[in-house]
Design a protein around this motif. Structure first.
Motif, short mmCIF file in Angstrom:
data_model
loop_
_atom_site.label_atom_id
_atom_site.label_comp_id
_atom_site.label_asym_id
_atom_site.label_seq_id
_atom_site.Cartn_x
_atom_site.Cartn_y
_atom_site.Cartn_z
N ASN A 134 6.08 9.24 -10.94
CA ASN A 134 6.79 10.29 -10.23
C ASN A 134 5.91 10.79 -9.09
O ASN A 134 4.97 11.55 -9.31
CB ASN A 134 7.14 11.44 -11.19
N GLN A 135 6.22 10.36 -7.88
CA GLN A 135 5.41 10.70 -6.72
C GLN A 135 5.44 12.18 -6.37
O GLN A 135 4.58 12.67 -5.64
CB GLN A 135 5.85 9.88 -5.52
N ALA A 136 6.40 12.95 -6.91
CA ALA A 136 6.49 14.39 -6.62
C ALA A 136 5.64 15.23 -7.57
O ALA A 136 5.44 16.42 -7.33
CB ALA A 136 7.95 14.84 -6.69
N HIS A 137 5.15 14.64 -8.64
CA HIS A 137 4.36 15.39 -9.62
C HIS A 137 2.95 15.65 -9.08
O HIS A 137 2.36 14.77 -8.45
CB HIS A 137 4.28 14.62 -10.94
N HIS A 158 0.82 -1.22 0.00
CA HIS A 158 0.00 0.00 0.00
C HIS A 158 0.85 1.27 0.00
O HIS A 158 0.31 2.38 0.03
CB HIS A 158 -0.95 0.01 1.20
N ASP A 159 2.16 1.11 -0.03
CA ASP A 159 3.08 2.24 -0.01
C ASP A 159 3.04 2.95 -1.36
O ASP A 159 3.18 2.32 -2.41
CB ASP A 159 4.49 1.75 0.29
N ARG A 160 2.86 4.24 -1.35
CA ARG A 160 2.79 5.02 -2.58
C ARG A 160 4.07 5.84 -2.79
O ARG A 160 4.08 6.80 -3.53
CB ARG A 160 1.58 5.94 -2.55
N LYS A 161 5.14 5.41 -2.14
CA LYS A 161 6.42 6.13 -2.26
C LYS A 161 7.49 5.19 -2.79
O LYS A 161 7.53 4.02 -2.44
CB LYS A 161 6.85 6.67 -0.90
#
Length: 154
Positions: free
Chosen positions: A128-131, A13-16
């Motif tokens: 890209n988790q930062a977008h 479940h980690d989205r990073k």
């Protein structure tokens, strides 16, 4: 579009991303790797995980939904072949890492489509988790995943 990520269950479940270097990112650059099919994700995991941990680990598959409205940047095999015909070899990671790191830095899309180095007619999708659009990408389900013992890792 659905994409697939096989990981240890505790990270399902980690989205990073982990920030560990890989084919498309250098150390400290955070990318989430997914496959365009469950079968490709399985092959990718087989290729990148030592054999004993495949059968002793506790794995799950996350099905991740990318809205069709999100733009996707693509790196083609044609482009890669122009840079180096052997782009898929581990020794050439610096070539693909530069491309992935540049994509991350430019922040133009949340999704990068790249050919698989295992089956170049299939695609992996990097997230890209930062977008800002990353919040629109959702985990739709998580299920246990077991590697068939007939599959042999290196």
């Amino acid at each position: 579009m659905n994409v697939y990520r096989i990981s240890q269950t505790k990270y399902a479940h980690d989205r990073k991303g982990s920030g560990i270097d890989g084919r498309w990112n250098s150390m400290g650059q955070y990318i989430i790797y997914t496959g365009g099919s469950l079968a490709l994700s399985c092959l990718e995991k087989l290729a990148h995980t030592p054999g004993t941990s495949l059968y002793s680990g506790d794995f799950s598959v996350a099905i991740i939904t990318i809205p069709d409205s999100l733009p996707v940047f693509e790196i083609t095999t044609t482009r890669l072949a122009k840079l180096n015909a052997n782009w898929y070899k581990v020794i050439n990671y610096p070539i693909t890492q530069l491309l992935g790191d540049t994509w991350l830095r430019k922040m133009e899309t949340a999704v990068l489509k790249v050919p698989s180095a295992i089956i170049d007619m299939e695609y992996n999708y990097l997230l890209n988790q930062a977008h800002p659009d990353y919040e629109k990408i959702k985990i739709s389900s998580v299920s246990k995943f077991t590697f068939d013992p007939r599959l042999k890792a290196r």
